[in-house]
Design a protein around this motif. Sequence first.
Motif, PDB file in Angstrom:
ATOM      1  N   GLN A 132     -31.292  19.176 -49.728  1.00 49.58           N
ATOM      2  CA  GLN A 132     -29.971  19.251 -50.353  1.00 49.58           C
ATOM      3  C   GLN A 132     -29.349  20.639 -50.188  1.00 49.58           C
ATOM      4  OE1 GLN A 132     -30.812  17.903 -54.366  1.00 49.58           O
ATOM      5  NE2 GLN A 132     -30.052  15.820 -53.897  1.00 49.58           N
ATOM      6  N   THR A 133     -30.167  21.687 -50.279  1.00 50.95           N
ATOM      7  CA  THR A 133     -29.672  23.052 -50.122  1.00 50.95           C
ATOM      8  C   THR A 133     -29.136  23.275 -48.710  1.00 50.95           C
ATOM      9  OG1 THR A 133     -31.263  23.844 -51.750  1.00 50.95           O
ATOM     10  CG2 THR A 133     -30.271  25.503 -50.319  1.00 50.95           C
ATOM     11  N   ARG A 134     -29.891  22.845 -47.684  1.00 58.47           N
ATOM     12  CA  ARG A 134     -29.449  22.999 -46.287  1.00 58.47           C
ATOM     13  C   ARG A 134     -28.143  22.240 -46.044  1.00 58.47           C
ATOM     14  NH1 ARG A 134     -33.782  24.535 -42.581  1.00 58.47           N
ATOM     15  NH2 ARG A 134     -34.655  26.301 -43.686  1.00 58.47           N
ATOM     16  N   LEU A 135     -28.066  21.003 -46.547  1.00 58.43           N
ATOM     17  CA  LEU A 135     -26.844  20.207 -46.350  1.00 58.43           C
ATOM     18  C   LEU A 135     -25.667  20.842 -47.085  1.00 58.43           C
ATOM     19  CD1 LEU A 135     -28.296  16.587 -46.649  1.00 58.43           C
ATOM     20  CD2 LEU A 135     -27.462  17.705 -44.577  1.00 58.43           C
ATOM     21  N   SER A 136     -25.921  21.441 -48.235  1.00 64.77           N
ATOM     22  CA  SER A 136     -24.872  22.110 -48.993  1.00 64.77           C
ATOM     23  C   SER A 136     -24.400  23.374 -48.268  1.00 64.77           C
ATOM     24  CB  SER A 136     -25.389  22.480 -50.386  1.00 64.77           C
ATOM     25  OG  SER A 136     -24.421  23.206 -51.104  1.00 64.77           O
ATOM     26  N   ASN A 137     -25.339  24.132 -47.707  1.00 69.75           N
ATOM     27  CA  ASN A 137     -24.988  25.350 -46.966  1.00 69.75           C
ATOM     28  C   ASN A 137     -24.135  25.037 -45.742  1.00 69.75           C
ATOM     29  OD1 ASN A 137     -26.373  26.907 -48.802  1.00 69.75           O
ATOM     30  ND2 ASN A 137     -28.235  27.051 -47.547  1.00 69.75           N
ATOM     31  N   PRO A 188     -25.675   8.725 -54.227  1.00 65.54           N
ATOM     32  CA  PRO A 188     -24.623   8.444 -53.249  1.00 65.54           C
ATOM     33  C   PRO A 188     -24.146   9.696 -52.500  1.00 65.54           C
ATOM     34  CG  PRO A 188     -24.132   7.326 -55.312  1.00 65.54           C
ATOM     35  CD  PRO A 188     -25.310   8.202 -55.549  1.00 65.54           C
ATOM     36  N   GLN A 189     -24.072  10.841 -53.192  1.00 66.26           N
ATOM     37  CA  GLN A 189     -23.614  12.059 -52.498  1.00 66.26           C
ATOM     38  C   GLN A 189     -24.650  12.537 -51.474  1.00 66.26           C
ATOM     39  OE1 GLN A 189     -22.427  15.089 -55.244  1.00 66.26           O
ATOM     40  NE2 GLN A 189     -20.739  13.862 -56.083  1.00 66.26           N
ATOM     41  N   HIS A 244     -21.986  18.249 -51.628  1.00 67.52           N
ATOM     42  CA  HIS A 244     -21.185  18.942 -52.638  1.00 67.52           C
ATOM     43  C   HIS A 244     -21.663  18.664 -54.062  1.00 67.52           C
ATOM     44  CE1 HIS A 244     -18.400  19.976 -49.452  1.00 67.52           C
ATOM     45  NE2 HIS A 244     -18.385  18.710 -49.093  1.00 67.52           N
ATOM     46  N   GLY A 245     -22.834  18.097 -54.221  1.00 71.68           N
ATOM     47  CA  GLY A 245     -23.352  17.788 -55.552  1.00 71.68           C
ATOM     48  C   GLY A 245     -24.302  18.860 -56.038  1.00 71.68           C
ATOM     49  N   GLY A 246     -24.964  18.562 -57.141  1.00 71.49           N
ATOM     50  CA  GLY A 246     -25.944  19.493 -57.700  1.00 71.49           C
ATOM     51  C   GLY A 246     -27.257  19.412 -56.953  1.00 71.49           C
ATOM     52  N   ILE A 247     -27.935  20.519 -56.866  1.00 73.77           N
ATOM     53  CA  ILE A 247     -29.240  20.575 -56.174  1.00 73.77           C
ATOM     54  C   ILE A 247     -30.285  20.148 -57.191  1.00 73.77           C
ATOM     55  CG2 ILE A 247     -30.830  22.020 -54.838  1.00 73.77           C
ATOM     56  CD1 ILE A 247     -28.049  21.764 -53.574  1.00 73.77           C
ATOM     57  N   ASP A 248     -30.530  18.839 -57.274  1.00 75.07           N
ATOM     58  CA  ASP A 248     -31.445  18.307 -58.285  1.00 75.07           C
ATOM     59  C   ASP A 248     -32.643  17.599 -57.678  1.00 75.07           C
ATOM     60  OD1 ASP A 248     -30.101  16.167 -57.230  1.00 75.07           O
ATOM     61  OD2 ASP A 248     -29.304  15.441 -59.142  1.00 75.07           O
TER      62      ASP A 248
END
Length: 174
Positions: A121-126, A140-141, A131-135
């Motif tokens: 999730q962190t790599r995809l966010s970077n 769905p996101q 665009h969601g929370g790193i949980d």
Amino acid sequence: MLPNVRRTTISGIAALSLAMTAAAPAHAWGKKEQDLVKGLAAAAIIGAVILNNRNSQPATTQRYTQPQYQPPAQTYRAPASYQQPTYQPSYQQPSYQSGIYSSPAAQAFNRLSAYERRAVQTRLSNWGYYHGGIDGSFGPQTHRAIMAYAGDTQGTNQLSTTAGAYDFYAQLIG
């Protein structure tokens, strides 16, 4: 109505004839005695007329009668009984709106460690896909971000199998 008039007339004539016969020797009486006889005759005639009218007319006035109290009918009612409600807990697997949770990409993602899921999730966010929370949970996101990244880089065919999804995540984490 005609029989009433006839009765009244007959009773009036009878009263007058009685008064005349009684008044004949009354010439010797004084004025007061003669007036008394005339008053009695008039009272007898008026009384006879009133009596005839009362007997011949139906009662038109309504009289008030007090209604009789009638107690309500007694019905048998069984005494109320209380039953303790029974509670049987049941668990139902939540049904999801789409098949994203049962897809090979979701199954492979959920088998990764918590650290690895957050790293994906962190790599995809970077890179601007997520665009969601790193949980570390697959939702769905996360699904949209993985599918968008795969479509831009290697293609989504790799995510159609669980083994291909593991390779995709290994290359993503790197």
